[in-house]
Design a protein around this motif. Sequence first.
Motif, PDB file in Angstrom:
ATOM      1  N   GLY A   1       0.772  -1.232   0.000  1.00  0.00           N
ATOM      2  CA  GLY A   1       0.000   0.000   0.000  1.00  0.00           C
ATOM      3  C   GLY A   1       0.803   1.281   0.000  1.00  0.00           C
ATOM      4  N   THR A   2       2.106   1.208  -0.238  1.00  0.00           N
ATOM      5  CA  THR A   2       2.932   2.396  -0.055  1.00  0.00           C
ATOM      6  C   THR A   2       2.890   3.369  -1.228  1.00  0.00           C
ATOM      7  N   VAL A   3       2.640   2.879  -2.437  1.00  0.00           N
ATOM      8  CA  VAL A   3       2.481   3.809  -3.561  1.00  0.00           C
ATOM      9  C   VAL A   3       1.219   4.651  -3.350  1.00  0.00           C
ATOM     10  N   SER A   4       0.123   3.990  -2.990  1.00  0.00           N
ATOM     11  CA  SER A   4      -1.111   4.717  -2.689  1.00  0.00           C
ATOM     12  C   SER A   4      -0.909   5.689  -1.541  1.00  0.00           C
ATOM     13  N   ALA A   5      -0.166   5.260  -0.504  1.00  0.00           N
ATOM     14  CA  ALA A   5       0.078   6.120   0.652  1.00  0.00           C
ATOM     15  C   ALA A   5       0.877   7.351   0.256  1.00  0.00           C
ATOM     16  N   ALA A   6       1.893   7.180  -0.587  1.00  0.00           N
ATOM     17  CA  ALA A   6       2.695   8.328  -1.025  1.00  0.00           C
ATOM     18  C   ALA A   6       1.850   9.316  -1.814  1.00  0.00           C
ATOM     19  N   ILE A   7       0.942   8.808  -2.652  1.00  0.00           N
ATOM     20  CA  ILE A   7       0.069   9.701  -3.418  1.00  0.00           C
ATOM     21  C   ILE A   7      -0.861  10.460  -2.478  1.00  0.00           C
ATOM     22  N   ARG A   8      -1.397   9.795  -1.451  1.00  0.00           N
ATOM     23  CA  ARG A   8      -2.268  10.473  -0.488  1.00  0.00           C
ATOM     24  C   ARG A   8      -1.515  11.568   0.270  1.00  0.00           C
ATOM     25  N   VAL A   9      -0.310  11.254   0.713  1.00  0.00           N
ATOM     26  CA  VAL A   9       0.495  12.249   1.424  1.00  0.00           C
ATOM     27  C   VAL A   9       0.801  13.426   0.514  1.00  0.00           C
ATOM     28  N   GLY A  10       1.137  13.126  -0.746  1.00  0.00           N
ATOM     29  CA  GLY A  10       1.424  14.196  -1.697  1.00  0.00           C
ATOM     30  C   GLY A  10       0.234  15.084  -1.943  1.00  0.00           C
ATOM     31  N   HIS A  11      -0.960  14.502  -2.081  1.00  0.00           N
ATOM     32  CA  HIS A  11      -2.156  15.318  -2.269  1.00  0.00           C
ATOM     33  C   HIS A  11      -2.414  16.193  -1.049  1.00  0.00           C
ATOM     34  N   ALA A  12      -2.216  15.648   0.158  1.00  0.00           N
ATOM     35  CA  ALA A  12      -2.407  16.436   1.376  1.00  0.00           C
ATOM     36  C   ALA A  12      -1.447  17.622   1.403  1.00  0.00           C
ATOM     37  N   LEU A  13      -0.203  17.374   1.010  1.00  0.00           N
ATOM     38  CA  LEU A  13       0.812  18.423   1.014  1.00  0.00           C
ATOM     39  C   LEU A  13       0.494  19.507  -0.008  1.00  0.00           C
ATOM     40  N   LEU A  14       0.096  19.095  -1.207  1.00  0.00           N
ATOM     41  CA  LEU A  14      -0.077  20.047  -2.301  1.00  0.00           C
ATOM     42  C   LEU A  14      -1.387  20.831  -2.227  1.00  0.00           C
ATOM     43  N   SER A  15      -2.362  20.335  -1.465  1.00  0.00           N
ATOM     44  CA  SER A  15      -3.671  20.971  -1.476  1.00  0.00           C
ATOM     45  C   SER A  15      -4.033  21.698  -0.195  1.00  0.00           C
ATOM     46  N   ALA A  16      -3.294  21.511   0.889  1.00  0.00           N
ATOM     47  CA  ALA A  16      -3.680  22.058   2.184  1.00  0.00           C
ATOM     48  C   ALA A  16      -3.238  23.509   2.354  1.00  0.00           C
ATOM     49  N   ALA A  17      -4.012  24.261   3.123  1.00  0.00           N
ATOM     50  CA  ALA A  17      -3.641  25.636   3.457  1.00  0.00           C
ATOM     51  C   ALA A  17      -2.417  25.648   4.373  1.00  0.00           C
ATOM     52  N   ASP A  18      -2.300  24.645   5.246  1.00  0.00           N
ATOM     53  CA  ASP A  18      -1.139  24.491   6.123  1.00  0.00           C
ATOM     54  C   ASP A  18      -0.506  23.137   5.809  1.00  0.00           C
ATOM     55  N   PRO A  19       0.352  23.076   4.790  1.00  0.00           N
ATOM     56  CA  PRO A  19       0.881  21.787   4.335  1.00  0.00           C
ATOM     57  C   PRO A  19       1.725  21.073   5.381  1.00  0.00           C
ATOM     58  N   VAL A  20       2.438  21.808   6.217  1.00  0.00           N
ATOM     59  CA  VAL A  20       3.278  21.174   7.231  1.00  0.00           C
ATOM     60  C   VAL A  20       2.432  20.337   8.178  1.00  0.00           C
ATOM     61  N   GLN A  21       1.373  20.938   8.712  1.00  0.00           N
ATOM     62  CA  GLN A  21       0.505  20.215   9.632  1.00  0.00           C
ATOM     63  C   GLN A  21      -0.309  19.143   8.908  1.00  0.00           C
ATOM     64  N   ALA A  22      -0.654  19.384   7.643  1.00  0.00           N
ATOM     65  CA  ALA A  22      -1.425  18.394   6.874  1.00  0.00           C
ATOM     66  C   ALA A  22      -0.631  17.109   6.680  1.00  0.00           C
ATOM     67  N   VAL A  23       0.646  17.246   6.365  1.00  0.00           N
ATOM     68  CA  VAL A  23       1.481  16.064   6.173  1.00  0.00           C
ATOM     69  C   VAL A  23       1.675  15.326   7.496  1.00  0.00           C
ATOM     70  N   ALA A  24       1.922  16.072   8.569  1.00  0.00           N
ATOM     71  CA  ALA A  24       2.085  15.442   9.880  1.00  0.00           C
ATOM     72  C   ALA A  24       0.829  14.669  10.263  1.00  0.00           C
ATOM     73  N   ALA A  25      -0.327  15.245   9.992  1.00  0.00           N
ATOM     74  CA  ALA A  25      -1.589  14.590  10.331  1.00  0.00           C
ATOM     75  C   ALA A  25      -1.804  13.343   9.483  1.00  0.00           C
ATOM     76  N   GLU A  26      -1.501  13.417   8.182  1.00  0.00           N
ATOM     77  CA  GLU A  26      -1.692  12.271   7.283  1.00  0.00           C
ATOM     78  C   GLU A  26      -0.824  11.086   7.715  1.00  0.00           C
ATOM     79  N   LEU A  27       0.352  11.364   8.269  1.00  0.00           N
ATOM     80  CA  LEU A  27       1.285  10.324   8.685  1.00  0.00           C
ATOM     81  C   LEU A  27       1.119   9.944  10.153  1.00  0.00           C
ATOM     82  N   ASN A  28       0.198  10.605  10.845  1.00  0.00           N
ATOM     83  CA  ASN A  28       0.058  10.420  12.292  1.00  0.00           C
ATOM     84  C   ASN A  28       1.400  10.684  12.974  1.00  0.00           C
TER      85      ASN A  28
END
Length: 365
Positions: A214-241
């Motif tokens: 599931g890691t390719v899908s996970a990387a795409i999800r993390v990338g979308h969170a980073l590229l689309s969020a108003a606060d990308p730093v916190q969005a990536v941290a949240a996506e990765l727990n």
Amino acid sequence: MAHTSPAAAPGAFVAASDVAALAAGAAVFGTGGGGAVHTSQVVAEQALQEHGPVPLVTVDDLGPDDLVMLMSGIGAPTVGIEMLSSRHQIDLLVREAQIAAGRPITTLMAAEIGGSNGVGPVGWAARLGLKLLDADGMGRAFPSAAMVSMNVAELPCDFAILSDVVGNVSVIKTIDLHWLERHARALTVASGSICLGAHYPMTAETARGAVVEGTVSAAIRVGHALLSAADPVQAVAAELNGAILLTGKITDLDRRTEDGFARGSVTIAGTGADRGRLQRLELQNENLVVLEDGEVLVSVPDNVTIIDAETGQAISTEMLRYGQRVAVLAWACDPIWRTPRGLELAGPAAFGYDLDYVPFKEINR
């Protein structure tokens, strides 16, 4: 058994429009290593535009005639910025791998989801008309050929193939993965410290439980969170727990290329709410240990990535610069690395550190 993450949906594909998110996510999973993603992103996007989307399959999707092959670049990421692979290098590599395997390769898998090694295989699969497995061998990036989940699962590696930019091809058969690392590293250094590699041919039966799914899908999800969020730093941290350990500025950088590795350390002085704090990260291609006031906050096999404090984009080891404004992001590794054999292969002692591993979540409880 390797941890199984949420995997690709039935009939899933990776298209050219997914590559930016995949690259952004793979850079985060690179934990500083795996190579900078920009060049691989451009090459993969072009390949998908020319040849169409790549089928993204799970281990359960594999049939009896499928053969999976791990693919990666090997060497010093600092060199990889300047010495690019040739257009026909991957064709030669896969052709030789099929000869060694004695059967056609149907599916590629990234040896590591981190950095350029997480992006390159999708472009290679597009060019070759092959499938891509939604999995990898690390769930992050590691610097050694022995540090793969298949080795944790004690799955033997039948052979490895290396190709360099001028057309040299080497077929390697070693008694274990530690010997493979030594032989492959020596050949890579002789080739200018960058090669492409193929190894670990696997069937559906041998891949099941031995790969990190599931890691390719996970990387795409993390990338979308980073590229689309108003606060990308916190969005990536949240996506990765995960957690942001420090926000600050790089005040000291010691980086050198030795024996095919980028080694050194980076010091980050806290700014804003973190003013007065100082952290040092030890590097060997990847970020290995985070120290503050003499205390280890995080260590391998758990994950640490330095990201841009504003954009959230990961900064690989070779792209670190004095004065950069950064945040230190940490999150837990895949459970397979917390097993006794996983820690033997990729815990602090495997990198020469005389310290006990403490799981990241336990440190931050």
